[in-house]
Write a protein that holds these residues in place. Sequence first.
Motif, PDB file in Angstrom:
ATOM      1  N   GLY A 231       0.827  -1.197   0.000  1.00  0.00           N
ATOM      2  CA  GLY A 231       0.000   0.000   0.000  1.00  0.00           C
ATOM      3  C   GLY A 231       0.860   1.244   0.000  1.00  0.00           C
ATOM      4  N   GLY A 232       0.235   2.371   0.249  1.00  0.00           N
ATOM      5  CA  GLY A 232       0.951   3.629   0.315  1.00  0.00           C
ATOM      6  C   GLY A 232       1.489   3.884   1.709  1.00  0.00           C
ATOM      7  N   PRO A 233       1.967   5.106   1.965  1.00  0.00           N
ATOM      8  CA  PRO A 233       2.542   5.438   3.275  1.00  0.00           C
ATOM      9  C   PRO A 233       1.577   5.216   4.438  1.00  0.00           C
ATOM     10  N   GLU A 234       0.276   5.277   4.149  1.00  0.00           N
ATOM     11  CA  GLU A 234      -0.707   5.076   5.214  1.00  0.00           C
ATOM     12  C   GLU A 234      -0.633   3.670   5.812  1.00  0.00           C
ATOM     13  N   LEU A 235      -0.119   2.704   5.044  1.00  0.00           N
ATOM     14  CA  LEU A 235       0.014   1.337   5.568  1.00  0.00           C
ATOM     15  C   LEU A 235       1.025   1.294   6.706  1.00  0.00           C
ATOM     16  N   ALA A 236       2.087   2.087   6.600  1.00  0.00           N
ATOM     17  CA  ALA A 236       3.072   2.159   7.686  1.00  0.00           C
ATOM     18  C   ALA A 236       2.443   2.737   8.944  1.00  0.00           C
ATOM     19  N   GLU A 237       1.564   3.703   8.780  1.00  0.00           N
ATOM     20  CA  GLU A 237       0.896   4.303   9.942  1.00  0.00           C
ATOM     21  C   GLU A 237      -0.022   3.290  10.618  1.00  0.00           C
ATOM     22  N   GLU A 238      -0.675   2.445   9.807  1.00  0.00           N
ATOM     23  CA  GLU A 238      -1.512   1.383  10.388  1.00  0.00           C
ATOM     24  C   GLU A 238      -0.663   0.418  11.211  1.00  0.00           C
ATOM     25  N   LEU A 239       0.521   0.068  10.686  1.00  0.00           N
ATOM     26  CA  LEU A 239       1.407  -0.830  11.420  1.00  0.00           C
ATOM     27  C   LEU A 239       1.872  -0.197  12.729  1.00  0.00           C
ATOM     28  N   GLU A 240       2.140   1.085  12.698  1.00  0.00           N
ATOM     29  CA  GLU A 240       2.559   1.791  13.909  1.00  0.00           C
ATOM     30  C   GLU A 240       1.459   1.745  14.961  1.00  0.00           C
ATOM     31  N   ALA A 241       0.225   1.887  14.512  1.00  0.00           N
ATOM     32  CA  ALA A 241      -0.909   1.927  15.442  1.00  0.00           C
ATOM     33  C   ALA A 241      -1.325   0.546  15.927  1.00  0.00           C
TER      34      ALA A 241
END
Length: 252
Positions: A231-241
């Motif tokens: 996915g895009g950069p938002e996928l990394a944010e999901e992993l962080e959360a």
Amino acid sequence: MTKLEIKDLHVQVSTEDGPKEILKGVTLTINGGETHAIMGPNGSGKSTLAYSIAGHPRYEVTSGTVTLDGEDVLEMSVDERARAGLFLAMQYPVEVPGVSVANFLRTAKTAVDGEAPKLRTWIKEVNGALEKMNLDPTFSQRSVNEGFSGGEKKRHEIAQLDLLDPKVAVLDETDSGLDIDALKVVSDGVNRFRERDAKGVLLITHYTRILRYIRPDRVHVFVAGRVAESGGPELAEELEANGYDRFLKASV
């Protein structure tokens, strides 16, 4: 246009109990000008991918292909891969006692380019690359990685990246062991590289903090030797959360 293309890559390693498959069909394409981040839990195959691309002898490719601008990478020796334009920044850079940074860099540049750089301009280029990484010019007289701090090792790797100027950089956990100041310096170095003539970057990391400084175009989640989701950069944010829980459950 530079293109690193990985198709259905399967890789195994030898263990006391026999061969163990680590990568189980990885497919990725990194075009020039793109930065791809790979994230995943320990043991998911991230570093195996990096070392397989670079040609580490411990990792046996059993099927699949890796090409760089249409050329078969897997048929190349390690030095041929470097000359073709691949660069690996290692998670744990090794010490080379008795070999100065200056000699190491000049030997590497000569091997990659096929001719020795002119000494007068080369010294200026090396000092400039070190300065950009907040390393004193006297750093070039030290033995490679011997007695270096974690931050010095990683900053030295990015100075190498600057000087060798490959087509594609594979960065294996370049952020590990860095404090916030060193992380910013290293990230700035990577950003300068990727803005130069549409370079490709494959960035392997556990944490999103480096992705705040090096903005990825694509994020890939590795689980059990496969790309579980992209996915895009938002996928990394999901992993962080939320961590890797939903991906681990899906892989069972």
